[in-house]
Every structure is written in structure tokens, then in C-alpha cells.
Design a protein around this motif. Structure first.
Motif, PDB file in Angstrom:
ATOM      1  N   VAL A  21       0.737  -1.103   0.089  1.00  0.00           N
ATOM      2  CA  VAL A  21      -0.053   0.119  -0.002  1.00  0.00           C
ATOM      3  C   VAL A  21       0.760   1.251   0.066  1.00  0.00           C
ATOM      4  O   VAL A  21       1.854   1.357   0.784  1.00  0.00           O
ATOM      5  N   LEU A  23       0.462   5.150   0.823  1.00  0.00           N
ATOM      6  CA  LEU A  23      -0.384   6.327   1.285  1.00  0.00           C
ATOM      7  C   LEU A  23       0.257   7.690   1.066  1.00  0.00           C
ATOM      8  O   LEU A  23       1.481   8.058   1.025  1.00  0.00           O
ATOM      9  N   PHE A  49       3.177  -0.633   4.307  1.00  0.00           N
ATOM     10  CA  PHE A  49       2.925   0.528   3.353  1.00  0.00           C
ATOM     11  C   PHE A  49       3.973   1.411   3.450  1.00  0.00           C
ATOM     12  O   PHE A  49       5.078   1.529   4.383  1.00  0.00           O
ATOM     13  N   LEU A 102      -1.885  -0.910  -4.100  1.00  0.00           N
ATOM     14  CA  LEU A 102      -3.053  -0.218  -3.636  1.00  0.00           C
ATOM     15  C   LEU A 102      -2.446   1.085  -2.849  1.00  0.00           C
ATOM     16  O   LEU A 102      -1.402   1.654  -2.695  1.00  0.00           O
ATOM     17  N   LYS A 104      -3.757   5.021  -1.150  1.00  0.00           N
ATOM     18  CA  LYS A 104      -4.866   5.686  -0.224  1.00  0.00           C
ATOM     19  C   LYS A 104      -4.219   7.263  -0.187  1.00  0.00           C
ATOM     20  O   LYS A 104      -3.011   7.773   0.505  1.00  0.00           O
ATOM     21  N   CYS A 112      -6.875   8.605  10.893  1.00  0.00           N
ATOM     22  CA  CYS A 112      -7.324   7.532  10.582  1.00  0.00           C
ATOM     23  C   CYS A 112      -7.040   6.422  11.678  1.00  0.00           C
ATOM     24  O   CYS A 112      -6.047   6.317  12.180  1.00  0.00           O
ATOM     25  N   VAL A 117      -6.470   1.070   7.579  1.00  0.00           N
ATOM     26  CA  VAL A 117      -5.832   0.469   6.061  1.00  0.00           C
ATOM     27  C   VAL A 117      -6.154  -0.978   6.197  1.00  0.00           C
ATOM     28  O   VAL A 117      -6.657  -1.353   5.072  1.00  0.00           O
ATOM     29  N   CYS A 120      -9.748  -1.859   5.005  1.00  0.00           N
ATOM     30  CA  CYS A 120      -9.891  -1.646   3.541  1.00  0.00           C
ATOM     31  C   CYS A 120      -9.046  -2.748   2.705  1.00  0.00           C
ATOM     32  O   CYS A 120      -9.631  -3.159   1.667  1.00  0.00           O
ATOM     33  N   VAL A 121      -8.006  -2.999   2.896  1.00  0.00           N
ATOM     34  CA  VAL A 121      -7.184  -4.280   2.109  1.00  0.00           C
ATOM     35  C   VAL A 121      -7.932  -5.326   2.098  1.00  0.00           C
ATOM     36  O   VAL A 121      -8.058  -6.010   1.225  1.00  0.00           O
ATOM     37  N   TYR A 135     -13.847   2.015   1.219  1.00  0.00           N
ATOM     38  CA  TYR A 135     -13.391   3.098   2.391  1.00  0.00           C
ATOM     39  C   TYR A 135     -14.584   2.683   3.790  1.00  0.00           C
ATOM     40  O   TYR A 135     -15.442   1.953   3.574  1.00  0.00           O
ATOM     41  N   VAL A 182      -9.121   3.416   0.079  1.00  0.00           N
ATOM     42  CA  VAL A 182      -8.222   2.597  -0.702  1.00  0.00           C
ATOM     43  C   VAL A 182      -8.485   2.410  -1.808  1.00  0.00           C
ATOM     44  O   VAL A 182      -9.470   1.566  -1.821  1.00  0.00           O
TER      45      VAL A 182
END
Length: 319
Positions: A21, A23, A49, A102, A104, A112, A117, A120-121, A135, A182
Motif C-alpha cells: 500500500v 499512502l 505501506f 493499492l 490511499k 485514521c 488501512v 480496507c485492504v 472506504y 483505498v
């Protein structure tokens, strides 16, 4: 530091395995809330991430705060624009720099919660490639972090027909928290991202809904901060708020009318089948203006009701 993409970059954090991911945190003059935002991101239960921070020529302590955090967590990659390129361009930049499958976006003034995270993943993994955005539910907070209350985004759009998903965006989109969810980055990069006009995030969500399904995670994991400098819907915000956010290079960001025209043009174009493009382009303005008509009709009815209640009382008080 070395020159990179017209700005400055802090350190080389691109070695090693690719993160799952990315961010992306575009920020300008965010010192008031930035540390709280970064603390929340680094406390995520899902740890695979990278955090890309693009400082858009801040004049406060934003860059100093970013460097302090980057010194202790190697997942953070810092970039800095030497001139104000506008908020929309800075949002695009963090997508360009992303290495994960992915992605975000992160706003410096929101929070958050730790499961954001990962939830959503997990939703995207379970849903499969037809779902391009996940989301969580939203809770509004004020400038001091006090809870205002839950906010119903109502953008859980799972219909297999693209025009029905686009209709859902036109019918329900308002504060538009879903675009902080995400994304599958391959889908996001097929869109025009954030554009230099007011409510272009509505256009983005319509584009995304045309490409695939959107899932809402049934957990309140997003704290959206409402304050005068954050949004046109926030208390005390003015048109100047939007002009300052889009930056001097973008010109004058116009209102919702332009958003509808731009969205129709976007939905009518692209490489999808002609029937899909036509149905989505027709659906969005139709549903949008029906929604506006219902709002105006509701206001008119409330005025009539108030008037009908006030008239008898005025007569009964007459001499």
C-alpha cells in the motif's frame, strides 16, 4: 538533499521490497494537525505501506515536522515543492510517486483509526478485482477533535451495471469521504484524479464508479475534521478557501455547474464500450438535477408550511 521532479526529496527510501500500500499525504501549511495525522498513520495495524509526503511549499513548520518523523521511520518518503503548485497538482504528485498496488490519499487534518488501512485492504482482497475502492464509515470531529457525530456517505455501490453505480454517486455524494479510501492504483491512474475546479472529487468518484464497484467497510474508522480551512462546507469557509487551496496556477475554481459539465464530458470519453460511456454520461446529470430539484422542492414546501402556521396566529392576535 537532491533535486527530484522539480522539488526536493529527503533521503532515498526506495530500496528493498515494494510495499503493498502507498499512502499519499499532500500537504501545505499543515502544522496544526500534522503530527496527530502522522501518529495515527504510523499506528496502523496494517504495516506493509509506504508513506509519501509531498509538502507544497509550506511556509510554516510543516517541513520540519515531516523531517522529524522521517528520521525515525523508514517507511516515510519526503518530497517538497519549492513553489505552490496547487492542491490538485500535489494530490496528483503523490499518486505518481506511489509504488504500491493499492493507494490511499491522506489529509493532514483528518485521523485514521488503527484499523483503517487493514480493513480496507481486507475488503478489497475479499471482493476481488471488480471492486476498485473500499472506504470505511465516517465520524465528523471538530477543530479540537471532539466528536460531532456519524456521517452517512451512502456510497456502497456494488451493482454490476456501471450506470447504476454512477447514479449512486450523483444521488448521494456530498462531503465525499470515499475518495480518502483505498484504491486499486491501476484503476485510479485511469482517472483524471483531482482536477482544478470545485467538487472535482465528485467527478473522480463518478469515474471510479464507472470503472468498478465501491465497497463501504461497516466500521467507523475515519475521523473527518471539519474546520474553516478544510472545505467549502465547513463553518466559516468561503470561496477564497477554495481559491487558496487550488493555488495561483489553477486560476479561478468555479462552482458545481462546471463540475457537472466536466463530469459528463469525462464519462462520455475514455476507452470503455460506447454503450457504457453513453449510459453513464446521461445518468449523472439526470440524477444530479433531479436531486437538486427535490432539495429545492423541499425548501419550498417548508416555507409554505411555516407561512401557513404563522398566518392563523397573526389573525388570532389581531384586535
Amino acid at each position: 538533499m537532491t533535486v527530484d521532479h522539480g522539488g526536493l526529496t529527503y533521503g532515498d527510501r526506495t530500496g528493498g521490497p515494494l510495499p503493498r500500500v502507498s499512502l499519499g499525504l499532500p500537504v501545505r501549511n499543515g502544522e496544526r494537525y500534522l503530527s496527530e495525522c502522522l501518529d495515527a498513520l504510523l499506528a496502523q495495524q496494517y504495516a506493509d505501506f509506504e508513506l509519501i509526503v509531498s509538502d507544497n511549499a509550506s511556509t510554516d513548520r510543516t517541513w520540519e515536522i515531516c523531517r522529524r518523523y522521517a528520521a525515525v521511520d523508514r517507511r516515510i518518503r519526503l518530497y517538497r515543492n519549492e513553489i505552490d503548485r496547487g492542491g490538485h497538482a500535489n494530490f496528483a504528485r503523490v499518486v505518481e510517486l506511489a509504488r504500491g498496488e493499492l493507494f490511499k490519499w491522506v489529509a493532514y487534518d483528518d485521523v485514521c483509526l488503527p484499523g483503517y488501512v487493514g480493513s480496507c485492504v481486507a475488503e478489497l482482497d475479499a471482493a476481488g478485482p471488480e471492486t476498485v475502492l473500499a472506504y470505511p464509515r465516517t465520524v465528523l470531529i471538530d477543530e479540537a477533535g471532539r466528536v460531532i457525530g456519524p456521517y452517512a456517505d451512502r456510497l456502497d455501490l456494488r451493482d454490476p451495471r456501471p450506470w447504476r453505480r454512477v447514479a449512486g454517486v450523483a444521488r448521494h455524494v456530498s462531503l465525499c469521504h470515499a475518495h480518502f479510501g483505498v484504491f486499486r492504483v491501476v484503476a485510479l491512474r485511469r482517472t483524471g484524479l483531482i482536477r482544478p475546479y470545485v467538487a472535482s472529487d465528485y467527478t473522480l468518484l463518478a469515474e471510479v464508479a464507472r470503472l468498478g464497484r465501491i465497497h463501504e467497510v461497516d466500521r467507523p474508522l475515519f475521523h473527518r475534521r471539519v474546520h474553516g480551512g478544510s472545505t467549502l462546507q465547513a463553518p466559516g469557509a468561503t470561496a477564497a478557501t477554495a481559491t487558496a487551496w487550488f493555488g495561483p496556477a489553477a486560476g479561478r475554481p468555479t462552482g458545481r455547474g462546471r463540475m457537472v459539465r466536466e463530469t459528463v464530458a469525462v464519462l462520455a470519453g475514455g476507452d470503455l464500450p460506447p454503450a457504457t460511456r453513453l449510459s453513464c454520461a446521461v445518468t449523472f446529470p439526470t440524477v444530479w438535477y433531479l436531486r437538486r430539484a427535490r432539495v429545492l422542492l423541499g425548501r419550498w414546501r417548508r416555507r409554505l408550511i411555516r407561512r401557513s402556521w404563522s398566518t392563523p396566529r397573526a389573525r388570532s392576535n389581531a384586535p
